[in-house]
Design a protein around this motif. Structure first.
Motif, PDB file in Angstrom:
ATOM      1  N   ALA A 187       0.826  -1.209   0.000  1.00 58.29           N
ATOM      2  CA  ALA A 187       0.000   0.000   0.000  1.00 58.29           C
ATOM      3  C   ALA A 187       0.862   1.261   0.000  1.00 58.29           C
ATOM      4  N   VAL A 188       1.903   1.271   0.835  1.00 59.24           N
ATOM      5  CA  VAL A 188       2.778   2.446   0.896  1.00 59.24           C
ATOM      6  C   VAL A 188       3.465   2.672  -0.443  1.00 59.24           C
ATOM      7  N   THR A 189       3.996   1.608  -1.025  1.00 58.26           N
ATOM      8  CA  THR A 189       4.728   1.757  -2.281  1.00 58.26           C
ATOM      9  C   THR A 189       3.786   2.137  -3.409  1.00 58.26           C
ATOM     10  N   ARG A 190       2.592   1.586  -3.391  1.00 60.49           N
ATOM     11  CA  ARG A 190       1.586   2.002  -4.383  1.00 60.49           C
ATOM     12  C   ARG A 190       1.321   3.494  -4.280  1.00 60.49           C
ATOM     13  N   SER A 191       1.139   3.976  -3.053  1.00 55.72           N
ATOM     14  CA  SER A 191       0.841   5.399  -2.886  1.00 55.72           C
ATOM     15  C   SER A 191       1.997   6.263  -3.388  1.00 55.72           C
ATOM     16  N   LEU A 192       3.222   5.774  -3.208  1.00 55.82           N
ATOM     17  CA  LEU A 192       4.382   6.546  -3.662  1.00 55.82           C
ATOM     18  C   LEU A 192       4.427   6.636  -5.184  1.00 55.82           C
ATOM     19  N   VAL A 193       4.267   5.517  -5.868  1.00 50.68           N
ATOM     20  CA  VAL A 193       4.344   5.571  -7.331  1.00 50.68           C
ATOM     21  C   VAL A 193       3.116   6.259  -7.919  1.00 50.68           C
ATOM     22  N   GLU A 194       1.992   6.208  -7.219  1.00 55.37           N
ATOM     23  CA  GLU A 194       0.796   6.884  -7.727  1.00 55.37           C
ATOM     24  C   GLU A 194       0.858   8.398  -7.537  1.00 55.37           C
ATOM     25  N   HIS A 195       1.926   8.874  -6.862  1.00 58.70           N
ATOM     26  CA  HIS A 195       2.178  10.320  -6.861  1.00 58.70           C
ATOM     27  C   HIS A 195       2.424  10.821  -8.284  1.00 58.70           C
ATOM     28  N   ALA A 196       2.777   9.930  -9.190  1.00 65.40           N
ATOM     29  CA  ALA A 196       2.935  10.325 -10.592  1.00 65.40           C
ATOM     30  C   ALA A 196       1.674  11.014 -11.102  1.00 65.40           C
ATOM     31  N   LEU A 197       0.518  10.502 -10.700  1.00 62.61           N
ATOM     32  CA  LEU A 197      -0.749  11.123 -11.104  1.00 62.61           C
ATOM     33  C   LEU A 197      -0.954  12.457 -10.398  1.00 62.61           C
ATOM     34  N   ILE A 250     -10.599  11.423   5.909  1.00 60.08           N
ATOM     35  CA  ILE A 250      -9.959  10.119   5.744  1.00 60.08           C
ATOM     36  C   ILE A 250      -9.970   9.741   4.268  1.00 60.08           C
ATOM     37  N   THR A 251      -8.836   9.291   3.767  1.00 60.16           N
ATOM     38  CA  THR A 251      -8.759   8.891   2.357  1.00 60.16           C
ATOM     39  C   THR A 251      -8.468   7.404   2.263  1.00 60.16           C
ATOM     40  N   ARG A 252      -9.294   6.730   1.466  1.00 59.83           N
ATOM     41  CA  ARG A 252      -9.113   5.285   1.255  1.00 59.83           C
ATOM     42  C   ARG A 252      -8.579   5.046  -0.157  1.00 59.83           C
ATOM     43  N   MET A 253      -7.497   4.282  -0.225  1.00 56.80           N
ATOM     44  CA  MET A 253      -6.991   3.807  -1.510  1.00 56.80           C
ATOM     45  C   MET A 253      -7.808   2.588  -1.926  1.00 56.80           C
ATOM     46  N   LEU A 254      -8.406   2.641  -3.088  1.00 59.10           N
ATOM     47  CA  LEU A 254      -9.237   1.545  -3.567  1.00 59.10           C
ATOM     48  C   LEU A 254      -8.383   0.526  -4.322  1.00 59.10           C
ATOM     49  N   PRO A 255      -8.913  -0.675  -4.542  1.00 64.16           N
ATOM     50  CA  PRO A 255      -8.149  -1.681  -5.286  1.00 64.16           C
ATOM     51  C   PRO A 255      -7.679  -1.137  -6.632  1.00 64.16           C
ATOM     52  N   GLY A 307      -3.198   7.447   1.654  1.00 61.88           N
ATOM     53  CA  GLY A 307      -3.829   8.280   0.635  1.00 61.88           C
ATOM     54  C   GLY A 307      -3.891   9.754   0.974  1.00 61.88           C
ATOM     55  N   LEU A 308      -3.190  10.193   2.017  1.00 62.06           N
ATOM     56  CA  LEU A 308      -3.376  11.575   2.466  1.00 62.06           C
ATOM     57  C   LEU A 308      -2.952  12.594   1.406  1.00 62.06           C
ATOM     58  N   ASP A 309      -1.901  12.320   0.634  1.00 56.28           N
ATOM     59  CA  ASP A 309      -1.503  13.282  -0.398  1.00 56.28           C
ATOM     60  C   ASP A 309      -2.534  13.344  -1.521  1.00 56.28           C
ATOM     61  N   ALA A 310      -3.217  12.235  -1.766  1.00 62.24           N
ATOM     62  CA  ALA A 310      -4.291  12.255  -2.764  1.00 62.24           C
ATOM     63  C   ALA A 310      -5.404  13.199  -2.326  1.00 62.24           C
ATOM     64  N   SER A 311      -5.705  13.190  -1.032  1.00 59.84           N
ATOM     65  CA  SER A 311      -6.745  14.105  -0.542  1.00 59.84           C
ATOM     66  C   SER A 311      -6.287  15.550  -0.669  1.00 59.84           C
ATOM     67  N   GLY A 312      -5.005  15.819  -0.386  1.00 59.74           N
ATOM     68  CA  GLY A 312      -4.503  17.176  -0.505  1.00 59.74           C
ATOM     69  C   GLY A 312      -4.606  17.702  -1.922  1.00 59.74           C
ATOM     70  N   THR A 313      -4.225  16.860  -2.895  1.00 62.42           N
ATOM     71  CA  THR A 313      -4.299  17.276  -4.299  1.00 62.42           C
ATOM     72  C   THR A 313      -5.735  17.493  -4.749  1.00 62.42           C
ATOM     73  N   ARG A 314      -6.602  16.576  -4.376  1.00 63.78           N
ATOM     74  CA  ARG A 314      -8.005  16.687  -4.820  1.00 63.78           C
ATOM     75  C   ARG A 314      -8.704  17.884  -4.184  1.00 63.78           C
ATOM     76  N   LEU A 315      -8.488  18.115  -2.904  1.00 62.32           N
ATOM     77  CA  LEU A 315      -9.165  19.215  -2.226  1.00 62.32           C
ATOM     78  C   LEU A 315      -8.588  20.566  -2.637  1.00 62.32           C
ATOM     79  N   ALA A 316      -7.341  20.567  -3.134  1.00 64.21           N
ATOM     80  CA  ALA A 316      -6.750  21.811  -3.634  1.00 64.21           C
ATOM     81  C   ALA A 316      -7.515  22.334  -4.842  1.00 64.21           C
ATOM     82  N   LEU A 317      -8.241  21.456  -5.523  1.00 65.85           N
ATOM     83  CA  LEU A 317      -9.060  21.891  -6.647  1.00 65.85           C
ATOM     84  C   LEU A 317     -10.290  22.661  -6.190  1.00 65.85           C
ATOM     85  N   GLU A 318     -10.621  22.548  -4.909  1.00 65.49           N
ATOM     86  CA  GLU A 318     -11.825  23.185  -4.384  1.00 65.49           C
ATOM     87  C   GLU A 318     -11.520  24.429  -3.554  1.00 65.49           C
TER      88      GLU A 318
END
Length: 289
Positions: free
Chosen positions: A68-78, A223-228, A116-127
């Motif tokens: 999960a941690v490594t997935r979140s790191l490489v998904e920072h690409a998005l 709270i941010t959940r990383m989905l499958p 998934g906390l950085d995903a929440s930061g990026t998404r909420l920055a749009l708002e």
């Protein structure tokens, strides 16, 4: 090496999320064996927090955590390079009505350390523009990339840990920004209370209660959940806490830890077990690590 890693991530952002997730899972399996110190810390944390769990189940959980941690790191690409339309599609927000109600008011967005906390930061920055405190990275290139990635949308206020919480509070109140606040790590004994976390005394900063009282603002859990693989992320915004702060610093901090415990039980592999959460021990107690 850093340039190669950044180039690798940049190439990844062109792939479907399912393919990026598969890369992250593969690298996570390797990382479990290549990073023995973090493997040891993870195993100790899980043993302390889940002593009744079958040892084989704990080991499976530790391995799932590395993936999960490594997935979140490489998904920072998005998060760093994907267009806004793709980010909106892959990172969904639930409970956005709670943010709308606080549109003209400052508040603390309470964000525990899930992968998934950085995903929440990026998404909420749009708002909405927010303020946050970040720790500087040892590698200057990574430090710049993180700052650029976190600030690519809107006008986000990024403060260093050296600038302190007071600077963040001023920005929150004066500019009516949310304060993206992550208080659930071990920052040492100074100003900390020893509050149970899964029954283990943990040095915990009571900042959530103090900030809410000093600034007279509401606390909104996030709270941010990383989905499958391939399904993205879900950012869940909950209603502001009632009767918080209560006037009892210990009780408020205990409430915070108990809230995190409930979220951990829902997705245990996604909490940051690699962190030395119990590094600071009460006087006279031997260290865990």
């Amino acid at each position: 090496m850093t340039r190669l890693a950044i180039g690798f991530l940049w190439l990844l952002h062109f792939l479907p999320l399912g393919a990026i997730a598969a890369v992250g899972n593969t690298l996570g399996r390797l990382a479990f064996w290549l990073i023995p110190e973090r493997r040891r810390v993870t195993r100790i944390n899980l043993e302390k927090c889940f002593p009744q769990m079958d040892p084989h189940a704990r080991e499976r959980l530790a391995r799932a955590h590395f993936r999960a941690v490594t997935r979140s790191l490489v998904e920072h690409a998005l998060l760093w390079w994907a267009p806004e339309s793709r980010i909106r599609r892959l990172i969904r927000v639930e409970g956005e009505e709670h943010l709308r109600k606080l549109r003209d008011a400052p508040f603390v967005l309470f964000v525990p350390h899930f992968v998934g906390l950085d995903a929440s930061g990026t998404r909420l920055a749009l708002e909405r523009d927010a303020v946050a405190i970040y720790s500087a990275q040892r590698n200057a290139q990574w430090n710049r990339l993180l700052a650029q990635g976190r600030g690519r949308f809107g006008n986000q206020r990024q403060l260093s840990r050296q600038e302190g919480v007071r600077a963040a509070i001023r920005s929150m109140v004066r500019e009516k920004r949310p304060f993206f606040y992550l208080p659930d790590q071990d920052y040492g004994a100074r100003d900390a209370l020893f509050v149970p976390f899964f029954g283990v005394p943990a040095a915990t900063v009571p900042g959530l209660s103090r900030i809410a009282r000093l600034a007279r603002v509401k606390v909104v859990p996030c709270i941010t959940r990383m989905l499958p693989g391939g399904a993205g992320y879900v950012v869940r915004i909950e209603p502001p806490w009632e009767n918080f702060p209560s006037g009892d610093l210990y009780a408020d901090t205990k409430r915070m830890n108990e809230y995190i415990e409930r979220q951990v039980l829902a997705m245990p592999e996604q909490y940051l077990w690699m962190h030395k959460r119990f590094k600071t021990r009460p006087p006279g107690e031997a260290g865990f690590y």
